[in-house]
Design a protein around this motif. Sequence first.
Motif, mmCIF file in Angstrom:
data_model
loop_
_atom_site.group_PDB
_atom_site.id
_atom_site.type_symbol
_atom_site.label_atom_id
_atom_site.label_comp_id
_atom_site.label_asym_id
_atom_site.label_seq_id
_atom_site.Cartn_x
_atom_site.Cartn_y
_atom_site.Cartn_z
ATOM 1 N N UNK A 51 36.894 50.743 32.452
ATOM 2 C CA UNK A 51 37.505 49.523 32.984
ATOM 3 C C UNK A 51 39.024 49.611 32.988
ATOM 4 N N UNK A 97 53.677 45.262 45.881
ATOM 5 C CA UNK A 97 52.456 45.110 46.686
ATOM 6 C C UNK A 97 51.215 45.344 45.828
ATOM 7 N N UNK A 131 42.918 39.844 42.847
ATOM 8 C CA UNK A 131 41.517 40.275 42.878
ATOM 9 C C UNK A 131 40.734 39.639 41.734
ATOM 10 N N UNK A 132 39.481 39.270 42.002
ATOM 11 C CA UNK A 132 38.657 38.689 40.932
ATOM 12 C C UNK A 132 38.193 39.704 39.889
ATOM 13 N N UNK A 133 38.326 41.010 40.182
ATOM 14 C CA UNK A 133 37.854 41.994 39.203
ATOM 15 C C UNK A 133 38.863 42.204 38.081
ATOM 16 N N UNK A 174 31.384 41.107 42.495
ATOM 17 C CA UNK A 174 32.438 41.795 41.751
ATOM 18 C C UNK A 174 32.490 43.263 42.130
ATOM 19 N N UNK A 192 34.207 43.462 45.359
ATOM 20 C CA UNK A 192 35.637 43.168 45.217
ATOM 21 C C UNK A 192 36.356 44.365 44.611
ATOM 22 N N UNK A 193 35.689 45.005 43.665
ATOM 23 C CA UNK A 193 36.269 46.198 43.033
ATOM 24 C C UNK A 193 36.497 47.287 44.065
ATOM 25 N N UNK A 241 39.334 46.378 46.433
ATOM 26 C CA UNK A 241 40.657 46.511 45.816
ATOM 27 C C UNK A 241 41.047 47.973 45.676
ATOM 28 N N UNK A 242 40.148 48.772 45.113
ATOM 29 C CA UNK A 242 40.485 50.176 44.878
ATOM 30 C C UNK A 242 40.740 50.893 46.199
ATOM 31 N N UNK A 245 41.799 49.620 48.986
ATOM 32 C CA UNK A 245 43.086 49.170 49.532
ATOM 33 C C UNK A 245 44.237 49.894 48.841
ATOM 34 N N UNK A 246 44.164 49.922 47.504
ATOM 35 C CA UNK A 246 45.242 50.563 46.748
ATOM 36 C C UNK A 246 45.341 52.044 47.104
ATOM 37 N N UNK A 288 32.179 51.627 39.844
ATOM 38 C CA UNK A 288 32.270 50.748 38.708
ATOM 39 C C UNK A 288 30.942 50.762 37.949
ATOM 40 N N UNK A 289 30.983 50.215 36.770
ATOM 41 C CA UNK A 289 29.780 49.972 35.972
ATOM 42 C C UNK A 289 29.048 51.238 35.598
#
Lengths: 229, 472
Positions: free
Chosen positions: A102, A116, A124-126, B348, B351-352, B355-356, B358-359, B391-392
């Motif tokens: 994590x 950015x 983000x919700x995570x 989630x 979303x993870x 996000x990853x 995008x980054x 994830x997870x």
Amino acid sequence: MSELLNTLMQDARVWQGHRQTRTTQPAEPTGYQVLDNQLGGLGWPRGALSECLLDAPGIGELHLLLPLMQRVCAEGKTVFWLNPPHTPYAPALAREGVNLNQVVLINTEDEGDFLWTLENCLRSPVTGLVMAWPGKLAAREIRRLQLAAEAGSNVCVLFRERRYAEQNSPAALRLALAPGEHQDLKVNVLKRRGSWPGQCCSLAMNQRADLAFRESPRVVQGPWADQSR
Amino acid sequence: MLWLYLHFPHLLLDHIRRSRENHGALVVVEGSGQKVIQACPEARAQGVQAGMRLKTAISLIPELGMVRADHQQEARILEDQARWLYRYAAHIVLVPPDGLLAEVGSLQRLYGGLSAVWQTVEQGLNERQLNAWVAVGHTPLAARLIARTGKGECTADKGHILRTLGQMSLLAAEFDDKTRIRLQRIGLNTFGEVLALPSNELARRLSPETLAHVQKIQGNRADPQTPWQPPHYFRQQADFVQEIEHSQGLLFPLQRILSELEEDLCWRQQDTDSLSLVLRHRHQEPTRLRIRTSGPEHRADAFLDLIRLRLEQHPLKAPVTSLVLLVKRFLGREAATGQDLLGETQDLNEAWQTLISRLQARLGENALRQLSPQADHRPERSWLASDVLARHKPWVQDHSRLPRRPLWLLKGPQALTETPPVWLSGPERISGGWWDGQRVHRDYYIAQLASGQLAWVFRDIGGGWFVHGWFG
């Protein structure tokens, strides 16, 4: 004259210290009871920026956040380290019970990318916790980050140098950190949204090097010690 | 057996028109660039016709868009259409340069009648903004001939099909020139009259090949077709009439291609995690971009978002003449594994990934790292930074038995410049690495510096003192 004052007071155009209402904002306990008490029983504000101002690493600044880190990882949320000055040492984090799956380390090259990235992480919700080492930041940029932090409900801690204590900042919580005499950490609350600043406390941090129950140093003196030290 | 034939009268034109934002007049010119072969409705409305000289066309419409016919490109576009048709029919035959043949007799039960098959195909053609003449025939050749005359009807009646064929001229029946002239000299003008001839006479007076052709159309002679197999990848290309200079202009055609990809992935029940995008320039080497998502993905929006980010980071180095999107890696789609009644876990996870991805798209793949401890005594080697994975993953290892270590490790040992006033613990001897040449032979101490920092210092075998970590 008093009539004039009365009108001003009734219109609530003059702020009065004793009428200050306690605001409740979402927060995460720091895991240190002493510090929580100083922060009005709340802890790290969620959905807002916090700042830790310190001069040099190695005074217990990560241990200040470790209880939160452990909790965030246990909840299955992610801890982002953004531009850390050194390498977070994986075996030590694992030993403290931080789920390294994590933990995500991000290194950005320029300031635009930094802002950015931080914004994206905050929204983000995570995300559970973002720790960022921004270097130089203009007040306008901190404002932008504050807005991004408000969009999410995460804890975001910026680590900055002590000299920025004079610079004003829209962060909701500002703590100045300094090392104490006995490997403890002195926390000075510089700003706290919705309440008075100025509280001080000292947190025992000698457990970070397993020194808690050892009164005397246990350095074995070698034959080399005197020459080289 | 029943065959469905799709004849694309101006495939190249349709293909280019649908990846254009503005609808100006457009023509396709032949390879030498002299003659107009195909003209779009806008061009035809202003008087341009197929067969016209290009100079005449330009004088009619000065801002005319021109595309040169390219056989390779046409073959590729035709294959795109075959891949699309494969969703509806299993047995497909490519008939270059402009036709597709599909066996539909076996599909009637699945779709509930021939008219349902017909409608499905017509609807698909409309959605893809393609013009095609469709026909059904009881043999591949019959279907083809009817389709090319544009008289296709949705019927499985053999008699009706033969009547339609009978009215066809000899030219439309695709006899070669020599045979056609001979037939005309005999006094035959329609294909029906040829059909009426006794077959042994036809073979004797004309040629056995002519008989074979007629019999193949009639269905009295076998006409085996080799079925086409869809490739195991997704490839789409958009060609531009005018070069595109800004990355913004690429997004419009990309959107269409990506939604086709999404549809394709839906049909395959698969996801992908890497796209490759090739931008071709006129005078330079093509730009190749590799877009990766951190997890399996199929949504067009998500891909478009990542591509937009990438294009913002890497401005175009030259105007783009065409773009190709290629997907070769397919992953089985995972069923939602969330035990959660409200499906929050799945959200989630998504979303993870978003996000990853995008980054990574903006910062590059190496900017994001994850840490893990390694079984080694040497501090430099007892950790590992790796790419961010899904994830997870379970985290089952118990690390509480590891020795006490600082939370900060310096990127390399730094020389200790002062004598620490407080020594707290040590020495801890770490010696290893004789097996791989990275020898480490050190005594580690915990000491507090004058600045109050708690440091992890060591003395190496050469007698030098170094700081290797901070107890943060």
